[in-house]
Design a protein around this motif. Sequence first.
Motif, short mmCIF file in Angstrom:
data_model
loop_
_atom_site.label_atom_id
_atom_site.label_comp_id
_atom_site.label_asym_id
_atom_site.label_seq_id
_atom_site.Cartn_x
_atom_site.Cartn_y
_atom_site.Cartn_z
N ALA A 197 -8.41 -26.36 -34.87
CA ALA A 197 -9.44 -26.42 -33.83
C ALA A 197 -8.87 -26.01 -32.47
CB ALA A 197 -10.03 -27.83 -33.76
N ALA A 198 -7.65 -26.44 -32.19
CA ALA A 198 -7.03 -26.10 -30.91
C ALA A 198 -6.79 -24.60 -30.80
CB ALA A 198 -5.72 -26.86 -30.75
N VAL A 199 -6.33 -23.97 -31.89
CA VAL A 199 -6.07 -22.54 -31.86
C VAL A 199 -7.37 -21.75 -31.77
CG1 VAL A 199 -5.17 -20.60 -33.21
CG2 VAL A 199 -3.86 -22.72 -33.06
N VAL A 200 -8.38 -22.14 -32.54
CA VAL A 200 -9.66 -21.44 -32.50
C VAL A 200 -10.26 -21.50 -31.09
CG1 VAL A 200 -12.05 -21.48 -33.33
CG2 VAL A 200 -10.15 -21.69 -34.96
N GLU A 201 -10.21 -22.66 -30.49
CA GLU A 201 -10.73 -22.78 -29.14
C GLU A 201 -9.96 -21.89 -28.17
OE1 GLU A 201 -11.64 -26.18 -25.72
OE2 GLU A 201 -10.57 -26.73 -27.56
N ALA A 202 -8.65 -21.81 -28.34
CA ALA A 202 -7.83 -21.04 -27.43
C ALA A 202 -8.06 -19.53 -27.55
CB ALA A 202 -6.35 -21.35 -27.66
N VAL A 203 -8.23 -19.04 -28.79
CA VAL A 203 -8.43 -17.60 -28.97
C VAL A 203 -9.89 -17.20 -28.88
CG1 VAL A 203 -6.35 -17.47 -30.39
CG2 VAL A 203 -8.58 -17.65 -31.50
N GLY A 204 -10.80 -18.18 -28.97
CA GLY A 204 -12.20 -17.91 -28.68
C GLY A 204 -13.09 -17.65 -29.86
N ASP A 205 -12.53 -17.49 -31.08
CA ASP A 205 -13.38 -17.16 -32.23
C ASP A 205 -12.57 -17.42 -33.50
OD1 ASP A 205 -15.07 -16.12 -34.15
OD2 ASP A 205 -15.31 -14.17 -33.20
N GLY A 206 -13.15 -18.22 -34.43
CA GLY A 206 -12.47 -18.48 -35.69
C GLY A 206 -12.22 -17.23 -36.51
#
Length: 386
Positions: A197-206
């Motif tokens: 979740a932290a990575v997806v939020e940081a890069v902006g798109d799953g």
Amino acid sequence: MRITSIREREIPLAAEIRNAYVDFSTMTASIVAVESDVIRDARPVTGYGFSSPGRYAQGEIIRNRAIPRLMRAEAKALLDPETGDLDPVRANAIMFEGEKPGGHGDRSVAIGAVDAAMWDLAAKLRGQSLAQLFADRFGNGAVADSVWVYAAGGYYQPGSGPDALVAEMTSYLGQGFEHVKMKIGGAPLTEDAERIAAVVEAVGDGARVAVDANGRFDLDTALAYGEMLTPFGLLWYEEAGDPLDYALNAELARTYSGSLATGENLFSVQDSRNLIRYAGMRPDRDWLQMDPALSYGPTEFIRMVADAESNGWRRDRFIPHGGHQLNLALAAGLGLGGTECYPGVFQPVGGFLDSTPVNGGRVKVLDHPGIGVEEKSNLWAHFRDL
């Protein structure tokens, strides 16, 4: 043309990281130099090959089985009878002499490193890039100008939490990548969910994030992770279970609607064929990741591609594991979907040429002789006196 010598060496790939299975603090790789009697610019034309990260150096097999067989062979046995050119496919068959079918593991890594060097040498003798040689022999003759790549990382590191993971993943975006991959399975599901979740939020798109379990899960755990991952809409879910547990993968494919990816630990065309037959892989959304350097070299990998095509798969569903210049040449020459890259780990093998930075998630393909080992300074430093 004759082969005058073949030399090998072990080099370190050590890193203080781990995935769900392996601690990489003692990781090694094999490098190989195949020297010919053809002299250009006052030097013998020499081919260079190396193994991919993840399987350790295989010097004993190279020294005691692969090299003696090649050096005992008559010079003409290595040549195409029509053109007189070095034929790596014939050299690959000679290295197999005396080997029983099956049992691919370490043997495939050893032969793969020598096979890669043979292809590098063959391209140099023809005065062309390896990508062009692949395109001429196994493609339509055209080499892609650039290849899509993704940044593989996100390993578990001692003392590091989600903040360090997010910093690593976003640093890859700053280096020109548009897609990243991280490890899962080395922590409890709830903790991995927080990391994702932290990575997806940081890069902006799953859809810009892939996850890799490195074969850690049993069926129940694989399914539980699949349920957890679904809402993220990830790029893919990689190697949930043991690479040879086709039934597990097939069951996961029946319940997980997103893309699956696997194949980096399958080392022969027979294994890849069984994956396609029995593992429920879906040609419209899933990805094949066989690693050429670990799979008896480009010779066997190209057979895998051809076999998959005969079973309804397009070449652009292949994204080989390994993250190095050899795979870039294969992707560009064969029209594959892209390739992996290790921008932060597994040096000096990981990554591409010094002069080809990632831009817009793609790497430019240069017209250099062979693989281009000489143009990657930290890797060439190990080959220079080999």
